[in-house]
Enzyme design. Structure first.
Site, PDB file in Angstrom:
ATOM      1  N   PRO A 146       0.775  -1.226   0.000  1.00  0.00           N
ATOM      2  CA  PRO A 146       0.000   0.000   0.000  1.00  0.00           C
ATOM      3  C   PRO A 146       0.813   1.286   0.000  1.00  0.00           C
ATOM      4  O   PRO A 146       1.298   1.711   1.031  1.00  0.00           O
ATOM      5  CB  PRO A 146      -0.827  -0.105   1.301  1.00  0.00           C
ATOM      6  CG  PRO A 146      -0.107  -1.079   2.166  1.00  0.00           C
ATOM      7  CD  PRO A 146       0.994  -1.706   1.379  1.00  0.00           C
ATOM      8  N   GLU A 147       0.919   1.895  -1.143  1.00  0.00           N
ATOM      9  CA  GLU A 147       1.391   3.263  -1.222  1.00  0.00           C
ATOM     10  C   GLU A 147       0.197   4.097  -1.668  1.00  0.00           C
ATOM     11  O   GLU A 147      -0.915   3.578  -1.722  1.00  0.00           O
ATOM     12  CB  GLU A 147       2.577   3.367  -2.201  1.00  0.00           C
ATOM     13  CG  GLU A 147       3.792   2.573  -1.724  1.00  0.00           C
ATOM     14  CD  GLU A 147       5.013   2.724  -2.630  1.00  0.00           C
ATOM     15  OE1 GLU A 147       5.209   3.802  -3.203  1.00  0.00           O
ATOM     16  OE2 GLU A 147       5.755   1.738  -2.767  1.00  0.00           O
TER      17      GLU A 147
END
Length: 279
Positions: A2-3
């Site tokens: 998750p960016e």
DNA sequence: CCTTGAACCTGCGGGC
DNA sequence: TGCCCGCAGGTTCAAG
């Protein structure tokens, strides 16, 4: 995983599921994640209607109908799943929210680097987690000059500086490498040494890389949800990240001699780059 | 102040 | 097959 783009994709998938729906019941299945859950977190959610979903940096903001916000962060391994009525909690589920339509929103995180906490809407910008965050890279608050200002005083390598959420919010280890490749900038360059044209190019590259990833996430979201309730999980095709030893697109050189894309450690994390395109 | 490195966790793949 | 090691997309805290 998750960016910024993945978190954005999760938010977009969550919006239609949660918005205008009542959280009939919330259940904690562990003591907490990074930090222990606040006492009464489940109770604070029960019976609330969700107003809307938003994102700030890598944080998911679930706005409730009482001027409070449920803040979620996925850490390294966090996932949000939408499950059908009757879902039974599984390994590494930490928080489940049963909605008025019976569906269950699940926060699952094996490594427990994630976060889940409540904040007052009015105090959001003053919360320690948000107060010092840099500009959103896809907003009009972000630009070449803004990036230049954030990098100018830094002596760290530019790659490391891009991971600093105070400089610009939402970039992580993958997109830092990807943006620098697109901009043709050596990740080992001192942040403060970049010229104005270079910061302009880098700012544009950041926007481009993130925008394309969100687009890819948005399109794959639909397909993925046909087979699973997991939001925002999809296989990206990265240009340099995880491709050490492979040929760099655009390079015509002999890999057997050049080694192709290199992987180097910086500040304890892996950076991928092409020493020929990023000199 | 700034910068670096370790710590926090579990799971997975590679090498032996 | 099994064990050990290194490594993983993030943040935070201590120490230099």
């Amino acid at each position: 995983m998750p960016e910024l783009p993945e978190v954005e994709t999760v938010c977009r998938g969550l919006e239609p599921v949660l918005a205008s729906h009542v959280i009939a019941k919330a259940v904690l299945h562990s003591d907490g994640l990074r930090k222990p859950f606040e006492k009464g977190l489940a109770k604070a959610l029960a019976g609330r209607t969700v107003a809307r979903i938003a994102r700030r940096a890598k944080y998911i903001l679930v706005y409730l109908d009482n001027s409070k916000i449920l803040v979620l962060h996925l850490g390294m391994s966090g996932r949000i799943l939408i499950e059908a009525k009757g879902y039974k909690p599984q390994k590494h589920d930490h928080l489940t929210m049963v909605l008025d339509d019976g569906r269950v929103v699940v926060f699952n995180d094996p490594r427990r680097f994630g976060m889940a906490f409540m904040v007052d809407e009015a105090g959001l910008e003053n919360d320690p987690a948000f107060r010092e965050l840099g500009p959103e890279p896809l907003s009009n608050q972000f630009s070449g000059p803004v990036l230049a200002a954030g990098l100018s005083e830094k002596r760290t390598p530019v790659k490391v500086a891009l991971l600093d959420q105070h400089v610009v919010a939402g970039i992580g280890n993958i997109y830092a490498s990807e943006a620098l490749f697109l901009a043709g900038i050596d990740p080992q360059r001192t942040a403060g040494s970049l010229s104005r044209p270079e910061t302009e190019t880098l700012a544009k590259a950041i926007r481009s890389v993130l925008t394309k990833a969100i687009k890819a996430g948005g399109s794959s979201l639909k397909d993925y949800r046909k087979v699973s309730g997991e939001l925002g999980y999809f296989q990206h095709h990265f240009t340099v990240y995880g491709r050490d030893g492979q040929a760099c697109p655009g390079c015509t050189c002999d890999i057997s001699k050049t080694g192709g894309i290199l992987k180097i450690p910086q500040a304890g994390r892996s950076t991928f780059y092409c020493p020929r395109k990023q000199a």
